[in-house]
Design a protein around this motif. Sequence first.
Motif, mmCIF file in Angstrom:
data_model
loop_
_atom_site.group_PDB
_atom_site.id
_atom_site.type_symbol
_atom_site.label_atom_id
_atom_site.label_comp_id
_atom_site.label_asym_id
_atom_site.label_seq_id
_atom_site.Cartn_x
_atom_site.Cartn_y
_atom_site.Cartn_z
ATOM 1 N N HIS A 176 0.848 -1.196 0.000
ATOM 2 C CA HIS A 176 0.000 0.000 0.000
ATOM 3 C C HIS A 176 0.885 1.249 0.000
ATOM 4 C CE1 HIS A 176 0.768 -0.687 4.323
ATOM 5 N NE2 HIS A 176 0.849 0.623 4.332
ATOM 6 N N ASP A 177 2.204 1.013 -0.130
ATOM 7 C CA ASP A 177 3.165 2.106 -0.079
ATOM 8 C C ASP A 177 3.570 2.488 -1.503
ATOM 9 O OD1 ASP A 177 5.473 3.651 0.137
ATOM 10 O OD2 ASP A 177 6.151 2.617 1.953
ATOM 11 N N ALA A 178 3.103 3.655 -1.969
ATOM 12 C CA ALA A 178 3.332 4.066 -3.355
ATOM 13 C C ALA A 178 4.822 4.232 -3.655
ATOM 14 C CB ALA A 178 2.596 5.376 -3.642
ATOM 15 N N ARG A 179 5.566 4.811 -2.711
ATOM 16 C CA ARG A 179 7.008 5.005 -2.923
ATOM 17 C C ARG A 179 7.693 3.673 -3.196
ATOM 18 N NH1 ARG A 179 10.039 8.977 -0.345
ATOM 19 N NH2 ARG A 179 11.353 7.322 0.462
ATOM 20 N N GLU A 180 7.301 2.684 -2.368
ATOM 21 C CA GLU A 180 7.884 1.356 -2.482
ATOM 22 C C GLU A 180 7.633 0.774 -3.879
ATOM 23 O OE1 GLU A 180 7.847 -0.874 1.277
ATOM 24 O OE2 GLU A 180 6.494 -2.211 0.188
ATOM 25 N N ALA A 181 6.364 0.866 -4.308
ATOM 26 C CA ALA A 181 5.997 0.322 -5.619
ATOM 27 C C ALA A 181 6.737 1.049 -6.735
ATOM 28 C CB ALA A 181 4.489 0.428 -5.818
ATOM 29 N N LEU A 182 6.831 2.369 -6.626
ATOM 30 C CA LEU A 182 7.491 3.170 -7.672
ATOM 31 C C LEU A 182 8.973 2.831 -7.777
ATOM 32 C CD1 LEU A 182 5.860 6.646 -6.935
ATOM 33 C CD2 LEU A 182 5.516 5.255 -8.991
ATOM 34 N N MET A 183 9.614 2.639 -6.610
ATOM 35 C CA MET A 183 11.060 2.445 -6.597
ATOM 36 C C MET A 183 11.481 1.038 -7.005
ATOM 37 S SD MET A 183 11.751 4.547 -3.139
ATOM 38 C CE MET A 183 12.943 3.384 -2.529
ATOM 39 N N MET A 184 10.613 0.052 -6.777
ATOM 40 C CA MET A 184 11.054 -1.333 -6.916
ATOM 41 C C MET A 184 10.617 -2.029 -8.199
ATOM 42 S SD MET A 184 10.618 -2.764 -3.041
ATOM 43 C CE MET A 184 11.442 -4.309 -3.392
ATOM 44 N N SER A 185 9.599 -1.493 -8.867
ATOM 45 C CA SER A 185 8.949 -2.298 -9.897
ATOM 46 C C SER A 185 9.447 -2.044 -11.302
ATOM 47 C CB SER A 185 7.440 -2.033 -9.876
ATOM 48 O OG SER A 185 6.995 -1.894 -8.563
ATOM 49 N N ASP A 186 9.431 -3.103 -12.113
ATOM 50 C CA ASP A 186 9.558 -2.938 -13.556
ATOM 51 C C ASP A 186 8.240 -2.403 -14.091
ATOM 52 O OD1 ASP A 186 12.189 -4.035 -13.740
ATOM 53 O OD2 ASP A 186 11.289 -6.001 -13.391
ATOM 54 N N GLU A 187 7.157 -3.017 -13.612
ATOM 55 C CA GLU A 187 5.821 -2.543 -13.945
ATOM 56 C C GLU A 187 4.964 -2.621 -12.706
ATOM 57 O OE1 GLU A 187 4.647 -3.571 -18.405
ATOM 58 O OE2 GLU A 187 5.494 -5.288 -17.354
ATOM 59 N N MET A 188 3.928 -1.795 -12.667
ATOM 60 C CA MET A 188 3.043 -1.845 -11.506
ATOM 61 C C MET A 188 1.589 -1.686 -11.904
ATOM 62 S SD MET A 188 4.132 1.787 -9.768
ATOM 63 C CE MET A 188 2.702 2.053 -8.710
ATOM 64 N N ALA A 189 0.724 -2.232 -11.023
ATOM 65 C CA ALA A 189 -0.711 -2.124 -11.262
ATOM 66 C C ALA A 189 -1.331 -1.405 -10.083
ATOM 67 C CB ALA A 189 -1.320 -3.512 -11.410
ATOM 68 N N TYR A 190 -2.313 -0.559 -10.363
ATOM 69 C CA TYR A 190 -3.062 0.039 -9.259
ATOM 70 C C TYR A 190 -4.394 -0.676 -9.169
ATOM 71 C CZ TYR A 190 -4.990 3.186 -5.881
ATOM 72 O OH TYR A 190 -5.533 3.680 -4.723
ATOM 73 N N LEU A 191 -4.668 -1.196 -7.987
ATOM 74 C CA LEU A 191 -5.859 -2.010 -7.783
ATOM 75 C C LEU A 191 -6.851 -1.263 -6.893
ATOM 76 C CD1 LEU A 191 -6.526 -5.043 -8.509
ATOM 77 C CD2 LEU A 191 -5.902 -5.586 -6.170
ATOM 78 N N ALA A 192 -8.107 -1.241 -7.301
ATOM 79 C CA ALA A 192 -9.163 -0.668 -6.447
ATOM 80 C C ALA A 192 -10.452 -1.430 -6.703
ATOM 81 C CB ALA A 192 -9.353 0.821 -6.741
ATOM 82 N N GLN A 193 -11.164 -1.711 -5.629
ATOM 83 C CA GLN A 193 -12.417 -2.464 -5.695
ATOM 84 C C GLN A 193 -12.300 -3.738 -6.552
ATOM 85 O OE1 GLN A 193 -14.150 1.184 -6.500
ATOM 86 N NE2 GLN A 193 -13.591 1.388 -4.340
ATOM 87 N N GLY A 194 -11.175 -4.427 -6.400
ATOM 88 C CA GLY A 194 -11.020 -5.702 -7.085
ATOM 89 C C GLY A 194 -10.764 -5.614 -8.567
ATOM 90 N N ARG A 195 -10.417 -4.395 -9.042
ATOM 91 C CA ARG A 195 -10.132 -4.249 -10.473
ATOM 92 C C ARG A 195 -8.807 -3.520 -10.656
ATOM 93 N NH1 ARG A 195 -13.403 -3.774 -14.596
ATOM 94 N NH2 ARG A 195 -15.402 -4.848 -14.523
#
Lengths: 294, 287
Positions: B190-209
């Motif tokens: 749930h940490d945006a910084r973490e996702a931004l710094m670590m990922s090749d690609e990322m998905a944002y998930l909300a309400q199961g989508r």
Amino acid sequence: MANTNTQQAARTSRTGRRSSTRPAVRGKVLARVIVAIQILLALVPTVIIAIWAFADAWPWPDALPQAFSMRGMDLVLSGGAGGGLDSLLLSIGIGLASAALSTLVGAMAARAIALHSWRGRTAFEFITFLPFLVPATVFAMGVQIVFIRIGLAGSVLGVILVHSIVSLPYAVAIMIDITRAAGTRMEEAARTLGARWPVVLTQITAPSLLPGIISSMTMCYIISVSQYFLTLLVGSGKVRTFALVLFPYLTGGDRTVAGAYGLTFLVTTFAIFFASEILLRRLRALDNAELYAA
Amino acid sequence: MIELKDISVKRNGASVLDSLSLVVPSASFVSVLGESGAGKSTLLSVISGLLPQDSGQVLFDGEVIDDVPTHQRKVAVVFQDSRLFPNMTVAENVAFPLRMQGVAKEERLQAASKTLASVQLEGMEGRSPSELSGGQRQRVALARALAGNPSAILLDEPFSGLDESLRDEMRHLVLALHEETGTTMLMVTHDAREALMMSDEMAYLAQGRVVQFGTPADILQHPAAEEVAASFGSTLAIEGAVENGQFTCRKLAVPAPGCANGPAVLLRTHDGSVDVHALSGAEANLS
């Protein structure tokens, strides 16, 4: 100046400590007194039983017996029809078997109640506690009739079964708590690491439930070995457990023999649990050694 | 490669995952970002097989594995709460997946020692998990996941129980191990910084989508929805460095034309502008 300051600081801290430790000390003393009373309540009757076991004549109001004898212990530990040894071994066997059976069934019922949600779960949980509510005599009468019909009356197996039924609610109650506490977290972790269910059961689930299994088996064993009325009825008097043989001496007034039976009962129960404790520790030590023996 | 096709999961009548589709390419590091309750952990449970989906398909390398039980899926999970087996030593924990694969005792203990060294826990083999600190426990969990040589590792909020200083160290360690082993990794956070710094690609998930899928730079600069932008907070600052007109921090790479080489800070302000400020003074305006 600095010196007086530190002295003052020391004084306040000292008084501060004293006022804060006083209730703690009082609590500790109280706790010790309560524990001492508890120990006395358990120890004094045990000591009296132990003395009676070896007493030949102990008339009132003497503080100690006038004469000692091994008559009681000889009878209890002699084999054959009149002796207690056979019934002692039978009681231990029935106790261990029914403890194992009710703990196994209790653990499975507890798992269904604690970890799964399904229709009728609350009703099922209530049903497992029903034997608490039904008076033992009513239960014994009913069970006796059923067991006579299916040919289990008067058999050791019948007695094991009926003891298991009586102790099952205790086993379920103990196992529900520990099963709920253990949850499925570790099992899930093991499964993702490649463990199939028999491995999960023996390596992960069983060790995490072990304290509960030991408490449950202890409880059920004690319930089994101290059953008198149920054993008499369902065993048709033919399954002569230790409690059955001991009872007439208690009511008949031969306190020496009753004391000897009582003492043997206590000693064997303790011995069995020390033995199981040691066995468990050994098993754990073995498990580690197996992995580290290079 | 892990592929999710139209996955739906309902719990007590409520939809947890709603025809969700996602592709995690082989050897990549993908993060799933979202608030709690967005269905992130459920997503991992579906992939590991701990929770069967109500509809949709899970594919590993193009093969449908819906009927493959968890223990045969070869995806290890690093849980937020470590879940080390308390009745086993550190080495036994790490050697556990190898034991499940039938590796001989001596061999698996040697391998466990080696894996423990790769997470900087040499000499801890004989310890009990209860003797370890939170950070050490999470390293053991990571080593245990790696030891079985899985085809993918799923990380469920792996650092959220740790202090901030430890977290950064662990992020670095995870990325180093990812690079070294080439194992596909899917992390939920749930940490945006973490996702931004670590990922090749990322998905944002909300309400199961999946609301948005893309590279961290893309999502940072062009959030597709209000809630994606909101996940960055009112201001987001990431320390990194600029080299030849590009700002980088771990895996995050954002063009910063005109910015001087050297240490720099990326700033995203509440109005959505993303700027890189060289710590020497020069500045690049990106939006």
